[in-house]
Design an enzyme around this catalytic site. Structure first.
Site, PDB file in Angstrom:
ATOM      1  CD  GLU A 193       2.416 -10.435  -0.622  1.00 21.37           C
ATOM      2  OE1 GLU A 193       2.554  -9.240  -0.933  1.00 21.37           O
ATOM      3  OE2 GLU A 193       1.454 -10.913   0.102  1.00 21.37           O
TER       4      GLU A 193
ATOM      5  CG  HIS B 125       0.063 -11.615  -4.033  1.00 21.35           C
ATOM      6  ND1 HIS B 125      -0.711 -12.572  -3.616  1.00 21.35           N
ATOM      7  CD2 HIS B 125       0.155 -10.651  -3.523  1.00 21.35           C
ATOM      8  CE1 HIS B 125      -1.254 -11.829  -2.495  1.00 21.35           C
ATOM      9  NE2 HIS B 125      -0.573 -10.358  -2.323  1.00 21.35           N
TER      10      HIS B 125
ATOM     11  NE  ARG C 167      -3.788  -2.436   2.302  1.00 23.98           N
ATOM     12  CZ  ARG C 167      -3.550  -3.869   2.230  1.00 23.98           C
ATOM     13  NH1 ARG C 167      -2.096  -4.175   2.674  1.00 23.98           N
ATOM     14  NH2 ARG C 167      -4.469  -4.657   1.975  1.00 23.98           N
TER      15      ARG C 167
ATOM     16  CG  ASP D 203      -1.738  -8.521   5.112  1.00 23.39           C
ATOM     17  OD1 ASP D 203      -0.580  -8.563   4.209  1.00 23.39           O
ATOM     18  OD2 ASP D 203      -2.663  -8.022   4.786  1.00 23.39           O
TER      19      ASP D 203
ATOM     20  CG  HIS E 129      -0.942  -5.702  -4.304  1.00 20.44           C
ATOM     21  ND1 HIS E 129       0.088  -5.711  -3.542  1.00 20.44           N
ATOM     22  CD2 HIS E 129      -1.548  -6.502  -3.763  1.00 20.44           C
ATOM     23  CE1 HIS E 129       0.219  -6.255  -2.463  1.00 20.44           C
ATOM     24  NE2 HIS E 129      -0.963  -7.058  -2.485  1.00 20.44           N
TER      25      HIS E 129
HETATM   26  C1  FUC Z   1      -1.460  -9.077   0.539  1.00 16.39           C
HETATM   27  C2  FUC Z   1      -1.950  -8.433   1.498  1.00 16.39           C
HETATM   28  C3  FUC Z   1      -3.049  -7.518   1.502  1.00 16.39           C
HETATM   29  C4  FUC Z   1      -4.048  -8.053   0.362  1.00 16.39           C
HETATM   30  C5  FUC Z   1      -3.552  -8.761  -0.766  1.00 16.39           C
HETATM   31  C6  FUC Z   1      -4.693  -9.427  -1.486  1.00 16.39           C
HETATM   32  O1  FUC Z   1      -0.281  -8.694  -0.212  1.00 16.39           O
HETATM   33  O2  FUC Z   1      -1.005  -7.760   1.882  1.00 16.39           O
HETATM   34  O3  FUC Z   1      -3.489  -7.238   2.614  1.00 16.39           O
HETATM   35  O4  FUC Z   1      -5.222  -8.608   1.059  1.00 16.39           O
HETATM   36  O5  FUC Z   1      -2.400  -9.526  -0.342  1.00 16.39           O
END
Ligand code: FUC
Length: 353
Positions: free
Chosen positions: A313, A179, A80, A252, A105
């Site tokens: 990530e 991701h 974010r 998270d 993102h």
């Molecule tokens: C992750 C999280 C976020 C979000 C996303 C889909 O990277 O940091 O909160 O929900 O995925």
């Protein structure tokens, strides 16, 4: 080793291709040129059963409407950006707001939702797919024409490596990640609560109520964030720690890595015996335990629900543009953005468990 190509679907009258890289041990990694999405990773469990260990869909439309970023490359900037705005050299740039007042993102149409060019690379050591994308000046609000490439390569040592490269013609921001939601049980037989995680990290980032770093780095000692020795994901999910509750019960959170290319992140599931070792150039990793996966519908035949996958990530620390004490991910004109993350698929040594 080989690569098998076929058509996956169609987006805006363009064919989307699927590439399956297979090594001589039977490990398979499948990806598509929409969002560079990794749709499947097939690895053996301790009994030699080959099963899928990443969340994915079988149809392109599911990826188009998906808001979970399953298997995708995320960018220009992962995580974010507070207030969806930032300043560079005295100029203010407004980004697309796609989560409340913030930018998440890479925006509405980030790298996960665009079509990439693809080229197949094969040699004695590995099979690979090189994806390339030109992100025009102003895309989602970011300055600079940006040319990026992402190479997925699979070798005979059961390693998938992701190599990111980028060049810009004007100072900009770049902090990409991958991701994938891992689930080592195989075909999502179990959720990830009993997965054990080990991270060489003594600090994690405090988040505010909008999941954005406050700027404070906290000590993991004595908290559910201590993965310096292996700890189960359920530790944080079941914990009353306010930082676990804040993100929907679980993790998270960005962790600051103490070391690189040194077995710094290890995910394990005892029942299947599978292990995943992640090594990276990056300074941090965001551990996301799938807290926001909703009930309803199916993911490859399995009912969709929380904690069905875990994201690891690797990236620069989120919102660094607003925290001068975090390592910078500003990319200068003429400079090369270059980063590698490796994922090694293994089996636990049965003598030690
Ligand atoms: C992750 C999280 C976020 C979000 C996303 C889909 O990277 O940091 O909160 O929900 O995925």
């Amino acid at each position: 080793m080989k690569i098998i190509q076929k058509t996956f679907g169609e987006v805006n009258n363009r064919l989307i291709n699927q590439y399956t890289m297979v090594n001589d041990n039977g490990i398979e990694v499948t990806c598509i040129n929409y969002g560079c999405i990794i749709t499947k990773i097939i690895t053996p469990d301790k009994e030699g059963n080959f099963e899928n260990i990443v969340l994915g869909y079988d149809a392109i439309n599911d990826y188009i409407t998906n808001h979970y970023y399953f298997g995708a490359i995320v960018g220009r900037v992962a995580g974010r950006i507070k207030g969806a705005a930032f300043e560079l050299d005295g100029e203010t740039y407004e980004l697309v707001k796609n989560e409340n007042n913030n930018h998440l993102h890479g925006g509405m149409t980030g790298f996960d939702k665009v079509i990439w060019d693809a080229a197949v690379i094969e040699n004695d050591q590995e099979v690979a797919v090189k994806f390339s994308y030109h992100s025009p000046d102003g895309e989602e609000g970011y300055p600079g024409n940006l040319d990026i490439s992402v190479i997925y390569s699979l070798n005979q040592q059961n390693e998938l490596s992701i190599q990111y490269t980028g060049h810009t013609d004007k100072k900009t921001l770049l902090n990409m990640t991958s991701h994938s939601y891992f689930n080592l049980s195989g075909n999502f037989k179990r959720d990830i609560l009993n997965h054990a995680l080990k991270i060489k990290s003594e600090k994690y980032l405090e988040l505010n109520e909008e999941n954005i770093p406050t700027g404070d780095l906290l000590d993991v000692t004595g908290t559910p964030f201590d993965f310096t020795s292996e700890s189960m994901i359920k530790t944080g999910v079941e914990s009353e720690h306010p930082h676990n509750i804040l993100v929907g019960k679980g993790y998270d959170h960005p962790f600051l890595l103490q070391t690189n290319h040194d077995n710094e992140i290890i995910l394990m599931e005892k029942e299947s015996g599978r292990t995943l070792t992640v090594e990276t150039d990056e300074v941090g990793v965001v551990v996301y335990s799938g807290n926001f996966i909703e009930n309803g519908g199916y993911i490859q035949g399995v009912p969709s629900r929380k904690y069905l996958g875990i994201c690891l990530e690797t990236q620069g620390l989120p919102d660094a543009i607003h925290h001068p004490h975090f390592p910078s991910w500003v990319l200068e004109k003429g400079e090369e953005y270059s980063s590698v993350t490796k994922y090694k698929f293994g089996i636990m040594n049965t003598n030690t468990n």
